[in-house]
Design an enzyme around this catalytic site. Structure first.
Site, PDB file in Angstrom:
ATOM      1  N   THR A 180      41.145  52.460 -62.831  1.00  0.00           N
ATOM      2  CA  THR A 180      42.701  51.773 -62.613  1.00  0.00           C
ATOM      3  C   THR A 180      43.305  52.895 -61.554  1.00  0.00           C
ATOM      4  O   THR A 180      43.650  54.050 -61.719  1.00  0.00           O
ATOM      5  CB  THR A 180      43.536  51.793 -63.834  1.00  0.00           C
ATOM      6  OG1 THR A 180      42.475  51.033 -64.867  1.00  0.00           O
ATOM      7  CG2 THR A 180      44.707  50.792 -63.440  1.00  0.00           C
ATOM      8  N   HIS A 205      35.463  50.857 -60.787  1.00  0.00           N
ATOM      9  CA  HIS A 205      35.404  49.792 -61.580  1.00  0.00           C
ATOM     10  C   HIS A 205      35.992  48.444 -60.837  1.00  0.00           C
ATOM     11  O   HIS A 205      37.150  48.704 -60.684  1.00  0.00           O
ATOM     12  CB  HIS A 205      35.975  50.112 -62.797  1.00  0.00           C
ATOM     13  CG  HIS A 205      35.425  50.740 -64.005  1.00  0.00           C
ATOM     14  ND1 HIS A 205      36.184  51.633 -64.683  1.00  0.00           N
ATOM     15  CD2 HIS A 205      34.030  51.429 -63.958  1.00  0.00           C
ATOM     16  CE1 HIS A 205      35.430  52.512 -65.400  1.00  0.00           C
ATOM     17  NE2 HIS A 205      34.158  52.504 -64.952  1.00  0.00           N
ATOM     18  N   ASP A 301      35.059  56.004 -69.483  1.00  0.00           N
ATOM     19  CA  ASP A 301      33.594  56.207 -68.591  1.00  0.00           C
ATOM     20  C   ASP A 301      33.773  57.273 -67.808  1.00  0.00           C
ATOM     21  O   ASP A 301      34.757  57.615 -67.234  1.00  0.00           O
ATOM     22  CB  ASP A 301      33.509  54.807 -67.997  1.00  0.00           C
ATOM     23  CG  ASP A 301      32.195  54.821 -67.224  1.00  0.00           C
ATOM     24  OD1 ASP A 301      31.318  55.131 -67.713  1.00  0.00           O
ATOM     25  OD2 ASP A 301      32.224  53.922 -66.007  1.00  0.00           O
TER      26      ASP A 301
END
Length: 368
Positions: A180, A205, A301
């Site tokens: 993000t 991501h 992660d």
């Protein structure tokens, strides 16, 4: 905890209803209003004061970017863009992030599985966005374009690389994980980072199609060569390979050459591509010649990947809280003791350059 109040904005009545049903079925959140266009969204946002807004990108009367600008000018509310799963949708989503949107989700094109993934991603990002300090994030992203001074990191005078520099750099790797807030942060980093550099692997991501558009966008800003990775791509100095959305990226050695392996296997650490998968494979292939970089993002992660890099004798840099949109992945890695040094985004390129110069190009093995 109070209910998360959401305003849904989409020109499609069907999508408005689908998104609203997904939200209303979740405990702790509800839809307080629905708007078919940007003009109506501004009216409802002023009237209802929602906690989060889901905002379609392509709308009549007033498009998503114009609506986003107007919403944030009036009140810094968390906005999640709802984009088409196309190259154009990706490009507009990146513009929206630059302007202050918290995140984005890609609309499902077809199939129950895509709808399920869309629902999961939307709900997760609404929960994340609720309560975020949007004004702080807007200021961080603005500063990236006109950076303010931070405590300086002295960049050492570049030494003339020896003739063997390309081969030395070919035996090392930079393994970078981010989530993000990633596209604006990566744009700043790669605009600043200069050759010579070892091969760089990036996991951001992101859904399919978006990673290819991200590669094009970053490549246009950088003196490094940046692209979405393809199966079998060799790792070369001064080249950056971005894991394709929806696939894990590993690095393997075949016939003595490091190359990319892509696999469509289950998510790891909640993601596909996973930072952990990429970092662990990099540590296995390159050992102590691995520089890990963990940056802004939600979740954990990358924490195990950073651990693997340090266990192999490598070094890990972690983005600090002050310059992160979301101090999550990088926080977990730091708190668990898997980051050697934290950095402000403004100093990242200098720190990386110094490490590369001292570790792989200079005659000594000194570290930053």
């Amino acid at each position: 905890m109070n209910e998360i109040r959401v305003l849904v904005v989409d020109d499609s009545a069907v999508l408005r209803q689908i998104i609203s049903d997904f939200i209303n079925q979740e405990p702790g959140m509800k839809v307080v209003g629905k708007a078919p266009d940007g003009r109506r969204a501004l009216e409802l946002a002023a009237e209802l004061q929602p906690d989060v807004i889901s905002l379609d990108i392509q709308m009549p009367v007033m498009d998503g970017l114009s609506t986003l600008d107007a919403l944030l000018e009036r009140r810094p509310v968390p906005v999640i863009m709802v984009s088409t799963l196309t190259q154009r949708g990706a490009a507009i989503s990146f513009d929206a992030l630059d302007r202050g949107a918290i995140d984005y989700v890609a609309k499902p094109e077809h199939g129950v599985q895509q709808a399920t993934e869309f629902r999961s991603e939307l709900i997760r990002k609404i929960r994340m966005a609720a309560g975020m300090n949007v004004q702080r994030i807007i200021e961080i992203r603005r500063r990236r374009k006109t950076p303010t001074p931070v405590p300086p990191v002295v960049q050492k005078p570049p030494e003339k690389p020896p003739l063997s520099a390309p081969s030395k750099l070919g035996n090392a790797v930079l393994a970078l994980g981010i989530s993000t807030g990633g596209p604006p942060a990566l744009a700043r980093l790669f605009a600043d980072l200069q050759p010579p550099m070892p091969p760089i692997l990036v996991v951001q991501h992101m859904p399919p199609n978006f990673t290819r558009a991200l590669g094009w966008r970053l490549n246009s800003l950088s003196k490094l060569t940046i692209k979405e990775a393809e199966a079998g791509d060799p790792l070369r100095p001064n080249e950056v390979l971005i894991a394709p959305g929806g696939l894990h990226m590993r690095v393997v050695r075949r016939a003595g050459m490091a190359q990319v392996l892509l696999e469509d296997s289950p998510p790891v650490s909640g993601h596909k591509p996973s930072v952990d998968v990429m970092m662990m494979s990099a540590a296995k292939c390159f050992g102590a010649n691995t520089l890990g970089i963990i940056m802004t993002g939600m979740g954990r992660d990358g924490a195990e990947g950073c651990r693997a890099i340090r266990a192999a004798g490598g070094y890990v840099l972690g983005q600090d809280e002050a310059s992160s949109d979301v101090y999550g992945m990088n926080k977990v890695a730091f708190v668990e003791g898997n980051v050697d040094r934290q950095f402000h985004l403004d100093e990242a390129a200098t720190l990386i350059t110094n490490y590369v110069q001292e570790k792989w190009l200079a005659p000594t093995l000194a570290r930053v």
